[in-house]
Design an enzyme around this catalytic site. Sequence first.
Site, PDB file in Angstrom:
ATOM      1  N   THR A  39       3.044   0.900  -8.966  1.00 39.01           N
ATOM      2  CA  THR A  39       2.037   1.693  -9.664  1.00 39.01           C
ATOM      3  C   THR A  39       2.482   1.862 -11.107  1.00 39.01           C
ATOM      4  OG1 THR A  39       1.093   3.916  -9.916  1.00 39.01           O
ATOM      5  CG2 THR A  39       3.145   3.762  -8.689  1.00 39.01           C
ATOM      6  N   ASP A  58       2.215   6.250  -3.519  1.00 42.59           N
ATOM      7  CA  ASP A  58       2.404   7.278  -2.499  1.00 42.59           C
ATOM      8  C   ASP A  58       1.239   7.379  -1.524  1.00 42.59           C
ATOM      9  OD1 ASP A  58       4.967   8.255  -2.930  1.00 42.59           O
ATOM     10  OD2 ASP A  58       4.322   9.618  -4.520  1.00 42.59           O
ATOM     11  N   GLY A 100      -4.402   1.453  -6.819  1.00 41.29           N
ATOM     12  CA  GLY A 100      -4.615   0.820  -8.119  1.00 41.29           C
ATOM     13  C   GLY A 100      -3.757  -0.416  -8.287  1.00 41.29           C
ATOM     14  N   ARG A 157     -10.096   1.083  -2.296  1.00 46.82           N
ATOM     15  CA  ARG A 157      -9.936   2.372  -1.623  1.00 46.82           C
ATOM     16  C   ARG A 157     -10.627   2.252  -0.277  1.00 46.82           C
ATOM     17  NH1 ARG A 157      -6.203   4.434  -5.252  1.00 46.82           N
ATOM     18  NH2 ARG A 157      -6.974   4.124  -7.376  1.00 46.82           N
ATOM     19  N   ASP A 201       5.255   7.061 -10.612  1.00 47.86           N
ATOM     20  CA  ASP A 201       5.283   8.410 -10.049  1.00 47.86           C
ATOM     21  C   ASP A 201       5.595   8.469  -8.547  1.00 47.86           C
ATOM     22  OD1 ASP A 201       2.926   7.270  -9.168  1.00 47.86           O
ATOM     23  OD2 ASP A 201       1.646   8.980  -9.708  1.00 47.86           O
ATOM     24  N   ARG A 229      -2.626  10.790 -14.628  1.00 43.87           N
ATOM     25  CA  ARG A 229      -3.370  11.984 -14.225  1.00 43.87           C
ATOM     26  C   ARG A 229      -2.439  13.114 -13.819  1.00 43.87           C
ATOM     27  NH1 ARG A 229      -6.601   9.511 -11.260  1.00 43.87           N
ATOM     28  NH2 ARG A 229      -8.219   9.229 -12.810  1.00 43.87           N
ATOM     29  N   ASP A 277       2.007   4.202 -13.077  1.00 43.81           N
ATOM     30  CA  ASP A 277       2.342   5.592 -13.430  1.00 43.81           C
ATOM     31  C   ASP A 277       3.813   5.927 -13.204  1.00 43.81           C
ATOM     32  OD1 ASP A 277      -0.251   6.208 -14.219  1.00 43.81           O
ATOM     33  OD2 ASP A 277      -0.854   6.840 -12.217  1.00 43.81           O
TER      34      ASP A 277
END
Length: 326
Positions: A131, A109, A17, A78, A135, A177, A133
């Site tokens: 990212t 990741d 992303g 992707r 994360d 998510r 997020d």
Amino acid sequence: MENQSAIKRIGVLTSGGDAPGMNAAVRAVVRAGIYYGMEVYGIKNGYTGLLDGQMELMTLRSVSEILSHGGTVLHTSRCPEFRTPEGREKAASIARVFKLDAIVVIGGDGSFAGAKLLSELGIPVIGIPATIDNDVGCSDYTIGFDTALNTVKDAIDKIKDTTYSHERCSIIEVMGRQAGYIAINAAIANGAEICLIPEKPFDLDIDVIQPVLAGRSRGKTHFIIVVAEGACSCESLAAQIKQKIGITPAVSILGYIQRGGSPTVRDRVIASQMSVHAVECLMKGVVNRIIAYKGERVVDIDIEEALTQTKSIDPHTLLTNQILSL
């Protein structure tokens, strides 16, 4: 500055992303690479572009004026083919055809897991975490998080004005998510009454209905509920609230607006620092590392070790939100 390392030609790609600050990272990789006497090739469309040989030599002009732009000038995608052994063998072969001594991968990741597999085929790699997020387990901070959080803050402020004016309950879904970093920080920043995140299972009656009823008993007429997308279905949550207490919540899903926009100062600076560090690792012959932000310092970690590390939301952040949401 003259480069004494065996690494003279590198590729850089953005994968997964998009995140605000990716362009700042690309710019810094290119400029630092040139400063240290390297040739830097931009690989288009992530691992897909590597497989297809979509790359070109980048110059100082190539990255001029991109610092303030959101998204990624290298584009991203992707790549299911890269997940296969045959796809990775092809990618390694293409890297050798272009005589790349190393590849800098900017992403999360999943992108780093692919980079690790590429390194096992003899292609040295360096990862830079980007990212929204936040994360990536090995790094306290990832490029794009601050910009996304400010975008969410602005959106909720506007929704909150209408929520107040119409005396209603608003459910706002943010990205996340598997991680609730955006949600919990937005809840604190925007004064939300309720925050639901994937890391903390919730009880509808205790964590949602009771706080709303308690607020109404104090004369409160409007409520903000921030939900990370991985916590629950906002439409289902709205239906359950309506069924139990007769309030019809308005649902707002912020979606991809969170990924766009000009990066904040924090994202521009950290992206630049991480990317210069990445190139300096390559200059020293230090490869197969992930760049990380630890305790306000930029460091590098072995890629295998980095991919085993996890992190969780600070319990005191959860407590802070609980205290302030009374």
